[in-house]
Design a protein around this motif. Structure first.
Motif, PDB file in Angstrom:
ATOM      1  N   GLU A  32       1.055  -1.389   9.608  1.00 25.53           N
ATOM      2  CA  GLU A  32      -0.203  -2.015   9.214  1.00 25.53           C
ATOM      3  C   GLU A  32      -0.838  -1.210   8.094  1.00 25.53           C
ATOM      4  OE1 GLU A  32      -3.400  -3.682  12.083  1.00 25.53           O
ATOM      5  OE2 GLU A  32      -4.067  -1.642  11.570  1.00 25.53           O
ATOM      6  N   VAL A  33      -1.400  -1.892   7.109  1.00 20.20           N
ATOM      7  CA  VAL A  33      -2.101  -1.226   6.009  1.00 20.20           C
ATOM      8  C   VAL A  33      -3.591  -1.527   6.112  1.00 20.20           C
ATOM      9  CG1 VAL A  33      -0.164  -1.164   4.395  1.00 20.20           C
ATOM     10  CG2 VAL A  33      -1.596  -3.200   4.497  1.00 20.20           C
ATOM     11  N   ARG A  34      -4.393  -0.535   5.735  1.00 24.98           N
ATOM     12  CA  ARG A  34      -5.846  -0.701   5.755  1.00 24.98           C
ATOM     13  C   ARG A  34      -6.450   0.232   4.723  1.00 24.98           C
ATOM     14  NH1 ARG A  34      -8.235   3.391   9.199  1.00 24.98           N
ATOM     15  NH2 ARG A  34     -10.062   2.050   9.468  1.00 24.98           N
ATOM     16  N   ILE A  35      -7.749   0.032   4.445  1.00 25.18           N
ATOM     17  CA  ILE A  35      -8.467   0.816   3.447  1.00 25.18           C
ATOM     18  C   ILE A  35      -9.357   1.840   4.139  1.00 25.18           C
ATOM     19  CG2 ILE A  35     -10.213   0.745   1.618  1.00 25.18           C
ATOM     20  CD1 ILE A  35      -7.538  -0.304   0.722  1.00 25.18           C
ATOM     21  N   ILE A  36      -9.348   3.075   3.626  1.00 26.62           N
ATOM     22  CA  ILE A  36     -10.255   4.125   4.066  1.00 26.62           C
ATOM     23  C   ILE A  36     -11.094   4.543   2.864  1.00 26.62           C
ATOM     24  CG2 ILE A  36     -10.451   6.491   4.927  1.00 26.62           C
ATOM     25  CD1 ILE A  36      -7.894   6.055   6.471  1.00 26.62           C
ATOM     26  N   SER A  37     -12.405   4.523   3.022  1.00 26.61           N
ATOM     27  CA  SER A  37     -13.302   4.927   1.936  1.00 26.61           C
ATOM     28  C   SER A  37     -13.434   6.443   1.898  1.00 26.61           C
ATOM     29  CB  SER A  37     -14.685   4.295   2.123  1.00 26.61           C
ATOM     30  OG  SER A  37     -14.601   2.880   2.091  1.00 26.61           O
ATOM     31  N   LEU A  38     -13.707   6.959   0.703  1.00 22.67           N
ATOM     32  CA  LEU A  38     -14.003   8.382   0.570  1.00 22.67           C
ATOM     33  C   LEU A  38     -15.436   8.642   1.015  1.00 22.67           C
ATOM     34  CD1 LEU A  38     -12.309   9.229  -2.848  1.00 22.67           C
ATOM     35  CD2 LEU A  38     -11.401   9.548  -0.556  1.00 22.67           C
ATOM     36  N   TRP A  39     -15.825   9.917   1.063  1.00 19.67           N
ATOM     37  CA  TRP A  39     -17.187  10.263   1.432  1.00 19.67           C
ATOM     38  C   TRP A  39     -18.156   9.639   0.425  1.00 19.67           C
ATOM     39  CZ3 TRP A  39     -13.076  13.160   0.160  1.00 19.67           C
ATOM     40  CH2 TRP A  39     -13.083  13.796  -1.081  1.00 19.67           C
ATOM     41  N   ASP A  40     -19.389   9.431   0.829  1.00 20.14           N
ATOM     42  CA  ASP A  40     -20.338   8.620   0.063  1.00 20.14           C
ATOM     43  C   ASP A  40     -20.584   9.135  -1.341  1.00 20.14           C
ATOM     44  OD1 ASP A  40     -20.615   6.925   2.207  1.00 20.14           O
ATOM     45  OD2 ASP A  40     -22.381   7.950   3.021  1.00 20.14           O
ATOM     46  N   ASN A  41     -20.703  10.433  -1.517  1.00 17.20           N
ATOM     47  CA  ASN A  41     -21.077  10.979  -2.821  1.00 17.20           C
ATOM     48  C   ASN A  41     -19.900  11.617  -3.542  1.00 17.20           C
ATOM     49  OD1 ASN A  41     -20.850  13.045  -0.984  1.00 17.20           O
ATOM     50  ND2 ASN A  41     -22.517  14.266  -1.867  1.00 17.20           N
TER      51      ASN A  41
ATOM     52  N   GLY B  63     -14.237   2.987  -8.970  1.00 12.23           N
ATOM     53  CA  GLY B  63     -14.148   3.254  -7.551  1.00 12.23           C
ATOM     54  C   GLY B  63     -12.792   3.817  -7.158  1.00 12.23           C
ATOM     55  N   LEU B  64     -12.777   4.557  -6.076  1.00 17.22           N
ATOM     56  CA  LEU B  64     -11.545   5.146  -5.579  1.00 17.22           C
ATOM     57  C   LEU B  64     -11.552   5.066  -4.055  1.00 17.22           C
ATOM     58  CD1 LEU B  64      -9.046   6.538  -6.829  1.00 17.22           C
ATOM     59  CD2 LEU B  64     -10.095   8.716  -6.261  1.00 17.22           C
ATOM     60  N   HIS B  65     -10.451   4.597  -3.496  1.00 15.48           N
ATOM     61  CA  HIS B  65     -10.307   4.462  -2.053  1.00 15.48           C
ATOM     62  C   HIS B  65      -8.921   4.993  -1.661  1.00 15.48           C
ATOM     63  CE1 HIS B  65     -13.883   1.782  -1.763  1.00 15.48           C
ATOM     64  NE2 HIS B  65     -13.492   1.416  -2.971  1.00 15.48           N
ATOM     65  N   ILE B  66      -8.622   4.929  -0.371  1.00 13.84           N
ATOM     66  CA  ILE B  66      -7.327   5.373   0.128  1.00 13.84           C
ATOM     67  C   ILE B  66      -6.711   4.256   0.955  1.00 13.84           C
ATOM     68  CG2 ILE B  66      -6.170   6.958   1.731  1.00 13.84           C
ATOM     69  CD1 ILE B  66      -8.084   9.119   0.885  1.00 13.84           C
ATOM     70  N   VAL B  67      -5.437   3.968   0.689  1.00 13.53           N
ATOM     71  CA  VAL B  67      -4.665   3.061   1.537  1.00 13.53           C
ATOM     72  C   VAL B  67      -3.990   3.893   2.621  1.00 13.53           C
ATOM     73  CG1 VAL B  67      -2.691   1.493   1.668  1.00 13.53           C
ATOM     74  CG2 VAL B  67      -4.271   1.347  -0.263  1.00 13.53           C
ATOM     75  N   ALA B  68      -4.121   3.459   3.866  1.00 13.18           N
ATOM     76  CA  ALA B  68      -3.449   4.107   4.994  1.00 13.18           C
ATOM     77  C   ALA B  68      -2.416   3.142   5.556  1.00 13.18           C
ATOM     78  CB  ALA B  68      -4.457   4.492   6.073  1.00 13.18           C
ATOM     79  N   PHE B  69      -1.161   3.579   5.597  1.00 10.92           N
ATOM     80  CA  PHE B  69      -0.087   2.780   6.172  1.00 10.92           C
ATOM     81  C   PHE B  69       0.334   3.411   7.485  1.00 10.92           C
ATOM     82  CE2 PHE B  69       4.667   2.264   6.476  1.00 10.92           C
ATOM     83  CZ  PHE B  69       4.627   0.966   6.970  1.00 10.92           C
ATOM     84  N   ASN B  70       0.094   2.700   8.581  1.00  4.61           N
ATOM     85  CA  ASN B  70       0.478   3.173   9.910  1.00  4.61           C
ATOM     86  C   ASN B  70       1.947   2.844  10.129  1.00  4.61           C
ATOM     87  OD1 ASN B  70       0.927   3.374  12.770  1.00  4.61           O
ATOM     88  ND2 ASN B  70      -1.279   3.230  13.109  1.00  4.61           N
ATOM     89  N   CYS B  71       2.778   3.882  10.190  1.00  5.12           N
ATOM     90  CA  CYS B  71       4.223   3.673  10.305  1.00  5.12           C
ATOM     91  C   CYS B  71       4.617   3.116  11.672  1.00  5.12           C
ATOM     92  CB  CYS B  71       4.970   4.984  10.051  1.00  5.12           C
ATOM     93  SG  CYS B  71       4.716   5.673   8.402  1.00  5.12           S
ATOM     94  N   ARG B  72       3.810   3.346  12.681  1.00  5.76           N
ATOM     95  CA  ARG B  72       4.153   2.871  14.020  1.00  5.76           C
ATOM     96  C   ARG B  72       4.031   1.358  14.131  1.00  5.76           C
ATOM     97  NH1 ARG B  72       1.099   7.622  14.757  1.00  5.76           N
ATOM     98  NH2 ARG B  72       2.119   9.260  16.010  1.00  5.76           N
ATOM     99  N   ILE B  73       2.891   0.819  13.700  1.00  5.90           N
ATOM    100  CA  ILE B  73       2.633  -0.615  13.846  1.00  5.90           C
ATOM    101  C   ILE B  73       2.789  -1.372  12.531  1.00  5.90           C
ATOM    102  CG2 ILE B  73       1.121  -0.248  15.812  1.00  5.90           C
ATOM    103  CD1 ILE B  73      -1.264  -0.563  13.987  1.00  5.90           C
TER     104      ILE B  73
END
Length: 362
Positions: free
Chosen positions: A227-236, A215-225
């Protein structure tokens, strides 16, 4: 012995240099001047392709015309400061809003430098000693548009368990690291083989998941607040060949995050429309015409950056030296190949970055 300024007038002038409003105002003015004079100026990072110790160099380049074609003439070496890095070989690098961040997975001090002002510094080490563990670290450089300050995110993870352990943030201009909540990415770990990207106040980098080795995902770090969260790639996304030697390159494209897959005769692009919803839009497949090859320049390139003209720049793999860079203009749907003048015979291009006039202190 330390000297101090006793003039109230000069103290006032020096104080302006530390005022965020004054710095931002001067930075905006400098950007307009720099953009008008630079003629699509950018930075090229090279290494020496010899058996000697790795030596990093950065150069300014801008487009020149010799009467027949445009060529990229070397203007000046901008980072002689990289000659003294304490004997540490920094193979990882991040770039955001005019600053560079060099780091090592083995917890070596993070190195920051500004090619505009030639300033550089090592960030302080963490107060925690991880030498008795097998933990590694991953660093990302971003910019907080609200505070007008750069921030470094250090993600500490266990490469065997494939779990994130800690996340720390350092704001340039401060003196200590701050730990932030990483519960949302605990079951994920950074994929250091992939390069990240900074886009509009957020840093993005690839991560894997401990329960899904493919599996492969993306970590997004919001520099303003912060905060880190996960963003999934497109389904296929797996249908497009996520195998050894292939990867989707993350770049900024017109203010949005783009993932780009390049093969020998085509290029596919996905754009993240909304980080909040995780919606990806696939662009029409882009055909790479045979006439973009020049002097055996084979188009199977690693995407490294976008220029001020909204072009994407490509270089050859690390093992394949060349004095040319390939550019693709999304708006005009045009390809061009440019030759770089002044490179040493044993130099390899390993990075291309937008030149951004930056007076923010490191």
């Amino acid at each position: 012995m330390r000297s101090r300024c006793v003039s109230r007038f000069h103290n006032y002038l020096f104080g302006l240099g530390r005022d965020p409003y004054f710095v931002d105002l001067h930075h905006q003015r400098g950007c307009s001047i720099s953009n008008s004079l630079s003629n699509n100026k950018f930075l090229v990072r090279t290494i020496r392709s010899t058996m000697q110790p790795r030596k990093e160099k950065f150069y300014y380049y801008s487009c020149e015309h010799d009467g027949q074609s445009h060529k990229l003439g070397k203007e000046t070496e901008c980072t002689s400061i990289l000659r003294n890095l304490g004997g540490v070989s920094y193979h990882k690098i991040e770039f955001a809003k005019g600053l560079f961040c060099l780091w090592s997975e083995k917890f070596e001090p993070v190195f920051i430098f500004n090619p505009t002002t030639r300033e550089s510094r090592f960030l302080p080490r963490l107060d925690i000693d991880f030498s008795s563990t097998n933990y590694q670290c991953h660093c990302s450089l971003g910019f907080d548009p609200n505070l007008k300050k750069h921030k470094v995110l250090m993600t500490i993870y266990d490469p065997e368990m494939k779990l994130t352990i800690h996340c720390w943030v350092f704001t340039l201009g401060e003196t200590t690291w701050r730990e932030i909540n990483c519960d949302r990415i605990t079951n994920f770990y950074p994929r250091t083989y992939y390069e990240g990207a900074y886009v509009d106040g957020a840093v993005y980098f690839y991560c894997g998941q401990y329960c899904n080795i493919y599996g492969l995902h993306i970590v997004a770090f919001n520099c303003r607040i912060e905060e880190v969260r996960i963003i999934s790639l497109w389904d296929n996304y797996r249908d497009y060949g996520m195998r050894v030697g292939r990867r989707f390159n993350l770049v900024e494209l017109e203010g949005k995050l783009a993932a780009i897959d390049v093969m020998c005769n085509y290029m596919r692009v996905w754009i993240l429309q909304s980080p909040e919803t995780g919606e990806w839009i696939r662009q029409p497949e882009i055909v790479i015409p045979p006439n973009v090859t020049c002097e055996n320049f084979v188009v199977h390139r690693r995407c490294t950056s976008t220029t001020d003209k909204k072009e994407i720049a490509f270089t050859k793999p690390y093992s394949d030296a060349t004095d040319r860079i390939l550019f693709y203009d999304f708006k005009e749907n045009k390809w061009r190949s440019e030759r770089i003048l002044g490179l040493a015979d044993n130099a390899k291009i390993v990075g291309i970055y937008n030149y951004e006039y930056c007076i923010y202190s490191v």
